[in-house]
Design an enzyme around this catalytic site. Sequence first.
Site, PDB file in Angstrom:
ATOM      1  N   TRP A 133      39.503  44.091  45.742  1.00 46.63           N
ATOM      2  CA  TRP A 133      38.102  43.337  45.160  1.00 46.63           C
ATOM      3  C   TRP A 133      37.113  42.490  46.832  1.00 46.63           C
ATOM      4  CZ3 TRP A 133      36.715  38.817  41.605  1.00 46.63           C
ATOM      5  CH2 TRP A 133      35.420  39.147  42.089  1.00 46.63           C
ATOM      6  N   ASP A 214      45.667  40.955  38.059  1.00 49.28           N
ATOM      7  CA  ASP A 214      43.961  40.371  37.561  1.00 49.28           C
ATOM      8  C   ASP A 214      43.801  41.883  36.997  1.00 49.28           C
ATOM      9  OD1 ASP A 214      40.845  41.041  40.126  1.00 49.28           O
ATOM     10  OD2 ASP A 214      40.983  40.315  37.884  1.00 49.28           O
ATOM     11  N   LYS A 250      33.661  43.688  32.379  1.00 55.16           N
ATOM     12  CA  LYS A 250      33.361  45.286  31.757  1.00 55.16           C
ATOM     13  C   LYS A 250      33.421  46.165  30.389  1.00 55.16           C
ATOM     14  CE  LYS A 250      32.984  44.280  36.333  1.00 55.16           C
ATOM     15  NZ  LYS A 250      32.919  44.712  37.275  1.00 55.16           N
TER      16      LYS A 250
HETATM   17  C1  LIG Z   1      39.486  43.743  40.654  1.00 49.77           C
HETATM   18  C2  LIG Z   1      38.224  43.058  39.913  1.00 49.77           C
HETATM   19  N1  LIG Z   1      38.400  41.211  39.444  1.00 49.77           N
HETATM   20  C3  LIG Z   1      37.786  40.093  39.080  1.00 49.77           C
HETATM   21  C4  LIG Z   1      36.353  40.980  38.620  1.00 49.77           C
HETATM   22  C5  LIG Z   1      35.682  39.613  38.169  1.00 49.77           C
HETATM   23  O1  LIG Z   1      34.833  40.005  36.967  1.00 49.77           O
HETATM   24  P1  LIG Z   1      33.590  38.527  36.951  1.00 49.77           P
HETATM   25  O2  LIG Z   1      34.438  37.280  36.941  1.00 49.77           O
HETATM   26  O3  LIG Z   1      32.754  39.799  36.427  1.00 49.77           O
HETATM   27  O4  LIG Z   1      34.915  38.634  35.413  1.00 49.77           O
HETATM   28  C6  LIG Z   1      35.839  41.925  39.152  1.00 49.77           C
HETATM   29  C7  LIG Z   1      34.160  42.443  39.133  1.00 49.77           C
HETATM   30  N2  LIG Z   1      34.454  43.508  39.406  1.00 49.77           N
HETATM   31  O5  LIG Z   1      32.449  43.779  40.261  1.00 49.77           O
HETATM   32  C8  LIG Z   1      31.783  44.428  39.861  1.00 49.77           C
HETATM   33  C9  LIG Z   1      32.543  45.321  41.162  1.00 49.77           C
HETATM   34  O6  LIG Z   1      33.595  45.500  41.992  1.00 49.77           O
HETATM   35  O7  LIG Z   1      31.215  45.734  42.007  1.00 49.77           O
HETATM   36  C10 LIG Z   1      36.440  42.709  39.837  1.00 49.77           C
HETATM   37  O8  LIG Z   1      36.330  44.043  40.254  1.00 49.77           O
END
Ligand SMILES: Cc1ncc(COP(=O)(O)O)c(CNOCC(=O)O)c1O
Length: 401
Positions: A133, A214, A250
């Site tokens: 990510w 994660d 999500k």
């Molecule tokens: C692997 C991972 N970790 C952590 C997160 C953190 O998400 P949040 O801080 O919204 O809970 C995300 C959220 N990704 O966002 C969507 C995208 O990649 O288009 C994530 O994909």
Amino acid sequence: DSVFSHIVRAPEDPILGVTVAYNKDPSPVKLNLGVGAYRTEEGKPLVLNVVRKAEQMLVNDRSRVKEYLPIVGLAEFNKLSAKLILGAESPAIRENRVTTVQCLSGTGSLRVGAEFLAKHYHQRTIYIPHPTWGNHPKVFTLAGLSVKTYRYYNPVTRGLNFQGLLEDLGSAPSGAIVLLHACAHNPTGVDPTFQQWEQIRQLMRSKCLLPFFDSAYQGFASGSLDADAQSVRMFVADGGECLVAQSYAKNMGLYGERVGALSIVCRAADVASKVESQLKLVIRPMYSNPPIHGASIVAIILKDRNMYNEWTIELKEMADRIISMRQQLFDALRARGTPGDWSHIIKQIGMFTFTGLNKEQVAFMTKEYHIYMTSDGRISMAGLSLKTVPQLADAIHAAVT
Ligand SMILES: Cc1ncc(COP(=O)(O)O)c(CNOCC(=O)O)c1O
């Protein structure tokens, strides 16, 4: 003139910037397959029914107030979050060896964990998968860790580069931190098999590598909350220590409520309690204490058997719709005779498909077909619907022929 006149314009975020470009496009057929946020068949964001019910209960409960939460957040939410990811029968929970703190969604949980490690852990190197990510390297670097990568994806097979992964983790310095996606790897959609996870666990424990999980898609990958937590539970079952960042963005559709939790599993209860006291010193000067609304929604749903079951049904519906979009796209490409092997579309899991399309092909698809996706070729399957699959298949077909 301004004291900020030297400031230069920063580039758009590679993921969120796709939506900025999408919003600027006047085309009536534009399609946003960028950000990883669920969309219904009608292309709309979804608020789960069970979330609306929980919110209604909150509104109706006149005894609820808007006081500050403790630094560690809503206690009930923390307990229930640990149970969700570690399992109701977790030995670590039973032996009181887990400390859980409510953080600002997954990103906040990762950041608090990283800041804690930078301050208290003897090894400052964290190994993250390549690719991963986009926000991961920045979160860890800004927290004071030094980021290295381990091979994860094989672009030829569009599957896991398991040999590369084992070699890179095998040559990491003893005690190094290793970031692991609990399930539904973003952006590749490629996860280790159960057997491969067991090999990874043995290697990591033998080298005293510290797992930092994660978990942003629990329940979203397979539709089963327990199946998607198996990797984490394998590590916790061996009695070792690990960190787990959880996001409810999500799987409960609470994106903008910023609801998440960081759990640190320790070898002993008194260690866990000292760890919690130090986590409070990280959080207090960062944002003092977390928001009450989203955590209250999660707590209401997780503690009530009927609402929990209703949530699992809605969660499976989301996961199943994404899985059916995979099959639809795969079938549409096959029907067009699109050159290349597209079976990875139905093999990969979670919200994203790592198509293998290159930057030029992505740019072509955006220009000619108004398809918005990240330049690494990742598409969010959640952004697709039955009526937009043909448009995407036409675009991919044109891009590769
Ligand atoms: C692997 C991972 N970790 C952590 C997160 C953190 O998400 P949040 O801080 O919204 O809970 C995300 C959220 N990704 O966002 C969507 C995208 O990649 O288009 C994530 O994909």
